[in-house]
Design an enzyme around this catalytic site. Structure first.
Site, PDB file in Angstrom:
ATOM      1  N   TYR A   1       0.843  -1.186   0.000  1.00 13.13           N
ATOM      2  CA  TYR A   1       0.000   0.000   0.000  1.00 13.13           C
ATOM      3  C   TYR A   1       0.882   1.242   0.000  1.00 13.13           C
ATOM      4  O   TYR A   1       1.206   1.825   1.045  1.00 13.13           O
ATOM      5  CB  TYR A   1      -0.941   0.016   1.205  1.00 13.13           C
ATOM      6  CG  TYR A   1      -1.764  -1.247   1.381  1.00 13.13           C
ATOM      7  CD1 TYR A   1      -1.974  -2.135   0.325  1.00 13.13           C
ATOM      8  CD2 TYR A   1      -2.330  -1.562   2.616  1.00 13.13           C
ATOM      9  CE1 TYR A   1      -2.717  -3.291   0.496  1.00 13.13           C
ATOM     10  CE2 TYR A   1      -3.082  -2.719   2.788  1.00 13.13           C
ATOM     11  CZ  TYR A   1      -3.266  -3.584   1.722  1.00 13.13           C
ATOM     12  OH  TYR A   1      -3.995  -4.738   1.893  1.00 13.13           O
TER      13      TYR A   1
ATOM     14  N   PRO B   1     -14.572  -7.717   2.403  1.00  6.68           N
ATOM     15  CA  PRO B   1     -15.623  -8.400   3.163  1.00  6.68           C
ATOM     16  C   PRO B   1     -17.046  -7.985   2.814  1.00  6.68           C
ATOM     17  O   PRO B   1     -17.979  -8.698   3.180  1.00  6.68           O
ATOM     18  CB  PRO B   1     -15.300  -8.038   4.610  1.00  6.68           C
ATOM     19  CG  PRO B   1     -14.623  -6.703   4.514  1.00  6.68           C
ATOM     20  CD  PRO B   1     -13.815  -6.782   3.251  1.00  6.68           C
TER      21      PRO B   1
END
Length: 279
Positions: free
Chosen positions: A56, A203
């Site tokens: 990231y 999710p």
């Protein structure tokens, strides 16, 4: 009542509903300030697990979290991932699990996060060009040196998990998984059997839950959002699931974290469970 806590590795107690920092921008300046505010708000709201990775921003996300949260409050776990590097022919990102690369990435993560030990360090992906034993063995060595507390894996199958566990204790697995994407159900079952934390990334299927008619119907019945329903389903589906939804907005963060107070009725869960038959 769904339990809201889990002990990673059998000894590290955290709130099951965490926060994924991947979506926090680190530039320009105003966006960075907002990102720091989101991270701080997550901790204010009781988050004790924040997920980041070297990938990231090449460590920029790790630096951002340290800026926002260091010195870290007691009980806060920041887990990061290694094993992806700019080592392609043209400097592009590629899987790289060579021992020297993993060791260097861990050393640099310690500096960026301003810690002496990373309590949960995850292998971002298994590098097919490096023996698994070398990759996991390097992390085991770093654990034995006191630089890592616990070791996790990401995007693995059952066989890879079994092979890794013959070399070292595995505390967590981070695979793609959601109400509408249950490809890794066998891996989840293996984690349940071994008491391994299962951290689903993506999710809530990045908004797809809101377009599913059944999810939307349940959300209307319980006066919640489809995202909250998707997270509540995950928390009730298995006691080893630790969702890490990410966002760059405080209002979405607050919405996500309210999901562990949402109770779905058995009949509603049955309807959502059946979505796997058509997903």
């Amino acid at each position: 009542m769904t339990s809201t806590a889990f002990r990673i590795g059998g000894d590290l107690t955290i709130r099951r509903l965490g926060f994924g920092a991947m979506h926090l921008p680190t530039e320009p300046v105003q966006a960075r300030e907002t990102s720091r505010a989101v991270a701080r708000r997550a901790v204010e709201l009781g988050v004790t697990l924040i997920d980041t990775a070297y990938l990231y921003g090449g460590g920029a996300n790790e630096k951002l979290l340290a800026e926002a949260l260091h010195p870290y409050p007691d009980g806060l776990l920041i887990t990061t991932k290694v094993g992806v590097a700019r080592s392609g022919p043209a400097g592009e990102w590629k899987l790289d699990g060579r021992p020297a690369v993993l060791r260097e990435q861990v050393e640099r993560a310690l500096l960026r996060l301003r810690v002496e030990r990373i309590e949960l360090l995850q292998l971002h992906r298994i590098d097919p060009g490096t023996p698994l034993a070398d990759q996991v063995g390097t992390l085991r060595d770093l654990r034995d040196e006191g630089k890592i507390g616990r070791i996790g894996l990401s995007e693995v199958g059952v066989d890879e998990l079994d092979e890794a566990r013959e070399i070292v204790d595995v505390a967590s697995v981070q695979n793609r998984y959601s109400l509408l994407d249950r490809e890794h159900e066998p891996v989840l079952a293996a984690c349940e059997a071994a008491g391994i934390a299962f951290l689903p990334w993506r999710p809530v299927a990045w908004g797809e839950s809101g377009t599913n008619a059944e999810v939307a119907a349940v959300a209307a019945e319980v006066a919640a959002t489809p995202t909250q329903v998707a997270l509540a389903w995950l928390l009730g589906h298995s006691s080893v699931i630790l969702p890490i939804p990410g966002t760059a907005r405080i209002d979405h963060l607050e919405e996500n974290l309210a999901a562990d107070r949402l109770e779905l009725a058995p009949a509603q869960r049955d309807r959502l469970d059946r979505l796997s038959e058509v997903a």
